[in-house]
Scaffold this motif. Structure first.
Motif, PDB file in Angstrom:
ATOM      1  N   ASN A   1     -24.178   0.833 -44.832  1.00  0.00           N
ATOM      2  CA  ASN A   1     -24.942  -0.111 -45.277  1.00  0.00           C
ATOM      3  C   ASN A   1     -26.477  -0.159 -45.182  1.00  0.00           C
ATOM      4  O   ASN A   1     -27.246  -1.079 -45.848  1.00  0.00           O
ATOM      5  CB  ASN A   1     -24.605  -1.626 -44.748  1.00  0.00           C
ATOM      6  CG  ASN A   1     -23.016  -1.882 -45.075  1.00  0.00           C
ATOM      7  OD1 ASN A   1     -22.536  -1.615 -45.870  1.00  0.00           O
ATOM      8  ND2 ASN A   1     -22.466  -2.414 -43.835  1.00  0.00           N
ATOM      9  N   TRP A   2     -27.008   0.956 -44.864  1.00  0.00           N
ATOM     10  CA  TRP A   2     -28.410   1.224 -44.702  1.00  0.00           C
ATOM     11  C   TRP A   2     -29.193   1.784 -45.819  1.00  0.00           C
ATOM     12  O   TRP A   2     -28.449   3.058 -46.245  1.00  0.00           O
ATOM     13  CB  TRP A   2     -28.863   1.803 -43.262  1.00  0.00           C
ATOM     14  CG  TRP A   2     -28.677   1.078 -42.136  1.00  0.00           C
ATOM     15  CD1 TRP A   2     -27.544   0.262 -41.618  1.00  0.00           C
ATOM     16  CD2 TRP A   2     -29.622   0.219 -41.605  1.00  0.00           C
ATOM     17  NE1 TRP A   2     -27.581  -0.181 -40.612  1.00  0.00           N
ATOM     18  CE2 TRP A   2     -29.031  -0.557 -40.513  1.00  0.00           C
ATOM     19  CE3 TRP A   2     -30.966   0.039 -41.531  1.00  0.00           C
ATOM     20  CZ2 TRP A   2     -29.532  -1.362 -39.586  1.00  0.00           C
ATOM     21  CZ3 TRP A   2     -31.545  -0.646 -40.402  1.00  0.00           C
ATOM     22  CH2 TRP A   2     -30.959  -1.496 -39.547  1.00  0.00           C
TER      23      TRP A   2
ATOM     24  N   PRO B   1     -30.969  -2.722 -44.324  1.00  0.00           N
ATOM     25  CA  PRO B   1     -29.502  -3.024 -44.229  1.00  0.00           C
ATOM     26  C   PRO B   1     -28.999  -3.793 -45.154  1.00  0.00           C
ATOM     27  O   PRO B   1     -29.670  -5.027 -45.311  1.00  0.00           O
ATOM     28  CB  PRO B   1     -29.008  -3.103 -42.752  1.00  0.00           C
ATOM     29  CG  PRO B   1     -30.122  -4.187 -42.210  1.00  0.00           C
ATOM     30  CD  PRO B   1     -31.457  -3.462 -42.902  1.00  0.00           C
ATOM     31  N   ASP B   2     -27.808  -3.693 -45.831  1.00  0.00           N
ATOM     32  CA  ASP B   2     -27.160  -4.855 -46.860  1.00  0.00           C
ATOM     33  C   ASP B   2     -25.762  -5.115 -45.993  1.00  0.00           C
ATOM     34  O   ASP B   2     -24.985  -3.977 -46.047  1.00  0.00           O
ATOM     35  CB  ASP B   2     -26.799  -4.156 -48.295  1.00  0.00           C
ATOM     36  CG  ASP B   2     -28.191  -3.944 -48.874  1.00  0.00           C
ATOM     37  OD1 ASP B   2     -28.212  -2.687 -49.793  1.00  0.00           O
ATOM     38  OD2 ASP B   2     -29.076  -4.668 -48.793  1.00  0.00           O
ATOM     39  N   GLY B   3     -25.833  -6.207 -45.501  1.00  0.00           N
ATOM     40  CA  GLY B   3     -24.587  -6.639 -44.739  1.00  0.00           C
ATOM     41  C   GLY B   3     -24.603  -6.079 -43.563  1.00  0.00           C
ATOM     42  O   GLY B   3     -25.807  -6.260 -42.667  1.00  0.00           O
ATOM     43  N   ASP B   4     -23.645  -5.679 -42.777  1.00  0.00           N
ATOM     44  CA  ASP B   4     -23.404  -5.459 -41.270  1.00  0.00           C
ATOM     45  C   ASP B   4     -24.088  -4.232 -40.924  1.00  0.00           C
ATOM     46  O   ASP B   4     -24.186  -3.365 -41.387  1.00  0.00           O
ATOM     47  CB  ASP B   4     -21.870  -4.994 -41.043  1.00  0.00           C
ATOM     48  CG  ASP B   4     -21.634  -4.952 -39.758  1.00  0.00           C
ATOM     49  OD1 ASP B   4     -22.253  -5.096 -38.837  1.00  0.00           O
ATOM     50  OD2 ASP B   4     -20.283  -4.784 -39.370  1.00  0.00           O
ATOM     51  N   TYR B   5     -25.195  -4.577 -40.045  1.00  0.00           N
ATOM     52  CA  TYR B   5     -25.943  -3.450 -39.618  1.00  0.00           C
ATOM     53  C   TYR B   5     -25.567  -2.390 -38.911  1.00  0.00           C
ATOM     54  O   TYR B   5     -26.000  -1.410 -38.684  1.00  0.00           O
ATOM     55  CB  TYR B   5     -27.429  -4.276 -38.694  1.00  0.00           C
ATOM     56  CG  TYR B   5     -26.788  -4.896 -37.678  1.00  0.00           C
ATOM     57  CD1 TYR B   5     -26.614  -6.281 -37.488  1.00  0.00           C
ATOM     58  CD2 TYR B   5     -26.698  -4.264 -36.515  1.00  0.00           C
ATOM     59  CE1 TYR B   5     -26.062  -6.922 -36.612  1.00  0.00           C
ATOM     60  CE2 TYR B   5     -26.347  -4.843 -35.258  1.00  0.00           C
ATOM     61  CZ  TYR B   5     -25.972  -6.188 -35.527  1.00  0.00           C
ATOM     62  OH  TYR B   5     -25.601  -6.833 -34.234  1.00  0.00           O
ATOM     63  N   LYS B   6     -24.418  -2.610 -38.171  1.00  0.00           N
ATOM     64  CA  LYS B   6     -23.504  -1.778 -37.309  1.00  0.00           C
ATOM     65  C   LYS B   6     -22.848  -0.560 -38.099  1.00  0.00           C
ATOM     66  O   LYS B   6     -22.497   0.443 -37.561  1.00  0.00           O
ATOM     67  CB  LYS B   6     -22.662  -2.431 -36.568  1.00  0.00           C
ATOM     68  CG  LYS B   6     -23.160  -3.336 -35.506  1.00  0.00           C
ATOM     69  CD  LYS B   6     -22.082  -3.938 -34.702  1.00  0.00           C
ATOM     70  CE  LYS B   6     -20.999  -4.642 -35.438  1.00  0.00           C
ATOM     71  NZ  LYS B   6     -21.509  -6.096 -35.861  1.00  0.00           N
ATOM     72  N   GLU B   7     -22.977  -0.883 -39.498  1.00  0.00           N
ATOM     73  CA  GLU B   7     -22.196   0.336 -40.390  1.00  0.00           C
ATOM     74  C   GLU B   7     -23.473   1.068 -41.269  1.00  0.00           C
ATOM     75  O   GLU B   7     -24.173   0.741 -41.801  1.00  0.00           O
ATOM     76  CB  GLU B   7     -21.222  -0.320 -41.518  1.00  0.00           C
ATOM     77  CG  GLU B   7     -20.162  -1.238 -40.919  1.00  0.00           C
ATOM     78  CD  GLU B   7     -19.053  -0.130 -40.421  1.00  0.00           C
ATOM     79  OE1 GLU B   7     -18.503  -0.761 -39.212  1.00  0.00           O
ATOM     80  OE2 GLU B   7     -19.092   1.019 -40.764  1.00  0.00           O
TER      81      GLU B   7
END
Length: 123
Positions: free
Chosen positions: A109-110, A100-106
């Motif tokens: 971003n993966w 992931p880049d940044g927020d892993y919940k989005e």
């Protein structure tokens, strides 16, 4: 692009368990944080669980409620998802993700994704 390969989905009764497996298509892949998402028909892809590249930290969506456990081999960058006490609302295609880049919940971003494996839970 490197692909993740998933297996372990299937059709089960409510209350049953499934274990999902994920591995990279290349031996030199990683190490990366790993995660699982799911997507039901007509809905957006939803965060389920994630694990740090070291395996020391795990994160779960609220709906898991202690039922799911993510685990990994941080050398080979594999990720497993043990799912217990499955409910009909858990029915979805489950996707493995990495890096992931940044927020892993989005989901956006993966960087790497598997093809998805179908989990169906009947009443």
């Amino acid at each position: 692009q490197v692909q993740l390969v998933e297996s372990g989905g299937g059709l089960v009764q409510a209350g049953a368990s499934l274990r999902l497996f994920c591995s990279a298509s290349e031996r030199t892949f990683g190490p990366y944080p790993m995660g699982w998402f799911r997507q039901a028909p007509g809905k957006e892809r939803e965060f389920v669980a994630a694990i740090s590249s070291s395996g020391s930290s795990t994160f779960y969506a609220d709906f898991v409620k202690g039922r799911f456990t993510i685990s990994s081999d941080n050398t080979e960058n594999t990720a497993n998802l043990q799912m217990n006490s499955l409910e009909p609302d858990d029915t979805a295609v489950y996707y493995c993700a990495a890096d992931p880049d940044g927020d892993y919940k989005e989901a956006v971003n993966w960087n790497f994704w598997g093809q998805g494996t179908q989990v169906t839970v009947s009443s």
